[in-house]
Scaffold this motif. Structure first.
Motif, short mmCIF file in Angstrom:
data_model
loop_
_atom_site.label_atom_id
_atom_site.label_comp_id
_atom_site.label_asym_id
_atom_site.label_seq_id
_atom_site.Cartn_x
_atom_site.Cartn_y
_atom_site.Cartn_z
N ALA A 144 0.84 -1.21 0.00
CA ALA A 144 0.00 0.00 0.00
C ALA A 144 0.87 1.26 0.00
O ALA A 144 2.00 1.25 0.48
CB ALA A 144 -0.91 -0.01 1.22
N GLU A 145 0.34 2.33 -0.59
CA GLU A 145 1.05 3.61 -0.63
C GLU A 145 0.10 4.72 -0.18
O GLU A 145 -0.40 5.51 -0.98
CB GLU A 145 1.58 3.88 -2.04
CG GLU A 145 2.65 2.87 -2.45
CD GLU A 145 3.28 3.19 -3.81
OE1 GLU A 145 2.73 4.05 -4.54
OE2 GLU A 145 4.31 2.58 -4.12
N PRO A 146 -0.18 4.78 1.13
CA PRO A 146 -1.10 5.81 1.63
C PRO A 146 -0.48 7.21 1.53
O PRO A 146 0.73 7.35 1.35
CB PRO A 146 -1.29 5.42 3.10
CG PRO A 146 -0.06 4.65 3.45
CD PRO A 146 0.33 3.91 2.20
N ARG A 147 -1.33 8.22 1.64
CA ARG A 147 -0.88 9.61 1.67
C ARG A 147 -0.38 9.94 3.07
O ARG A 147 -0.93 9.45 4.05
CB ARG A 147 -2.04 10.54 1.33
CG ARG A 147 -2.71 10.25 0.03
CD ARG A 147 -1.85 10.68 -1.12
NE ARG A 147 -2.55 10.51 -2.38
CZ ARG A 147 -2.24 11.20 -3.47
NH1 ARG A 147 -1.25 12.07 -3.47
NH2 ARG A 147 -2.92 11.00 -4.58
N LEU A 148 0.61 10.83 3.12
CA LEU A 148 1.15 11.26 4.41
C LEU A 148 0.77 12.71 4.66
O LEU A 148 1.03 13.58 3.82
CB LEU A 148 2.67 11.09 4.43
CG LEU A 148 3.39 11.64 5.67
CD1 LEU A 148 2.90 10.95 6.95
CD2 LEU A 148 4.90 11.47 5.54
#
Lengths: 407, 65
Positions: A46-50
């Motif tokens: 997964a590549e969630p927003r920071l």
């Protein structure tokens, strides 16, 4: 919908390398200056927003379009213990969404109101006095974490919940294994299982007696006996309250003492203030240290725009509270520790519907602890040979394992 | 001054009671914020506005000005 300013950028590693033990990784200040919301690497590809900026964090945490549930599409798994909690269907309050969350929270909120907490003031003061007595009895040098930072919040939450403090070594150890960010999911499962078995036995007693005035007895009487919740649900509540009750405040006491000792002029300003000024100083301490450094994790369930970045249902977001609390757009000279600044409005307890339930208790414990410690031990200092700070590694809550002080 | 509390939103964090203790209280049964008096004196305005600003649920509204 606007264009995504972070489009096409590679996902970053979540910043964890601290230069200063009292400050979040410097990488966050670089990220706050970049438009958009960067993607970061999480588990299972997964590549969630920071989210690193104060306004963005406050906006999104206030939103009703987020889900805190592990089973929501796009929920970002970040540490191995998250895998365990998702797989074992963690149903705790912090992993529940409104309206269920708010209904459950309100059943507990009566026990943590400002009025109820302030009714405990004499008990807390006595607990603080006894801890400082034990520090002085141990003799200089001594470990402040072992004698002051850990026992005070653990004794207070035990008193409040009706958990025998004699068992503290057991539950502190189990909680520490459960909260370690780098534990194997199976180790977390074992630790949580031990805690649950212990609390299940205790809750069973409270349900059959149901005549005590501690919080677990009251919850047994008010909620379990009428059938509003069942015994396993009360065990989950007990676990959440117990662990939240000592882990965060204990780390604030240890790290906060170290910070004050590095800033003697701030310590003098704190001590010279009246109760209102001291309370404001505690807000600055909470802002500056922001010990809940593990990111807040949510899945987006309604379209929204945050930091000029469009977010869609199924996106994951990670929110850094320590970064938000060092945002120069919200706090002037944010990296300066200044007990006279207006720091209230910081996000150390998070924001929105999941903001810390026990915050009034934490504030009062911190105020009475620092005031009593620095008044009764005016020559308190870091021990000469204490070496670099013994920081917790890979813990969800930032803090010190030990801190040798002298006087 | 006029103050409105959205009881449906309030999460019982108690920050309003800490900031403006002469204006706000919490219900014993669920921690939801309530007003202590029907009329709030005008000189409480800065504290009430601060309470509204820090409220985690954005549940406090004041008349403009």
């Amino acid at each position: 919908m606007s264009a995504d300013p972070s489009e096409g950028q590679a996902a970053l590693a979540y910043p964890t390398a601290r230069g200063c033990p009292f400050s979040p990784p410097a990488e966050f200040s670089r990220l706050r200056a970049i438009p958009g919301l960067p993607r970061v690497q999480a588990l299972e590809g997964a590549e969630p927003r920071l989210i690193t900026r104060y306004e963005d964090a406050k906006t999104i945490l206030s939103s009703t379009g987020l889900s805190a549930r592990f089973d929501s599409p796009g929920f970002p798994l970040f540490s191995p213990s998250d895998v365990q909690q998702r797989d074992d269907r963690n149903e705790s309050l912090i992993r529940t969404d409104d309206p269920d969350h708010l209904t459950q929270r309100r059943r507990l909120a009566r026990h943590f109101t400002v009025k109820r907490v302030h009714a405990l003031r004499e008990d807390i003061q006595r607990t603080v006095d006894e801890a400082v007595d034990e520090l002085l009895a141990e003799g200089s040098p001594a470990d402040l974490v072992k004698l002051v930072a850990r026992p005070i919040p653990a004794r207070v939450i035990c008193l409040l919940l009706g958990v025998p403090y004699a068992d503290h070594a057991f539950f502190e150890d189990a909680a520490s294994r459960a909260l370690a960010g780098d534990s194997d999911p199976d180790e977390v499962r074992v630790a949580l299982g031990e805690l649950a078995a212990y609390l299940d036995a205790l809750v069973g007693e409270r349900i059959s007696e149901a005549d005590g005035d501690d919080v677990l007895s009251q919850l047994a009487r008010d909620l379990v006996l009428p059938g509003t919740i069942d015994r396993p649900e009360l065990v989950t509540i007990a676990m959440t309250l117990l662990v939240a009750g000592f882990e965060t405040t204990g780390n604030m006491i240890g790290l906060g003492t170290a910070l004050f000792l590095r800033h003697p002029a701030q310590r003098e300003l704190f001590l010279a203030g009246d109760e209102a000024a001291q309370a404001e100083a505690i807000e600055e301490l909470l802002r500056y240290l922001s010990v809940a450094h593990h990111p807040r994790q949510f899945a987006v369930r309604e379209e929204m725009t945050v930091g000029d970045c469009p977010l869609r249902p199924g996106d994951g977001v990670l929110i850094s509270l320590p970064s938000a609390n060092r945002d120069s757009a919200a706090f002037e000279d944010p990296d300066v520790f200044d007990v006279r600044r207006p720091a209230r409005g910081h996000l150390a307890f998070s924001h929105g519907t999941h903001q810390c339930l026990g915050q009034a208790l934490a504030r009062l414990e911190l105020l009475l602890t620092f005031r009593t410690l620095f008044t009764r031990v005016p020559t308190l200092r870091e021990a000469e040979d204490s070496g670099p700070y013994d920081l917790k590694q890979h813990s969800r809550i930032h803090g010190l394992n030990s801190f040798t002080v002298a006087w | 001054m006029k103050i409105t509390i959205d009881e449906g939103k309030c999460v019982g964090a108690g920050q309003c009671v800490l900031v403006a203790p002469d204006v706000f209280d919490q219900r014993d049964e669920d921690g939801v914020a309530v007003l202590l008096t029907e009329e709030t004196p005008e000189d409480e305005r800065p504290r009430v506005q601060e309470a509204a600003r820090v409220c985690p649920a954005a549940a406090i509204a004041t008349d403009g000005r």
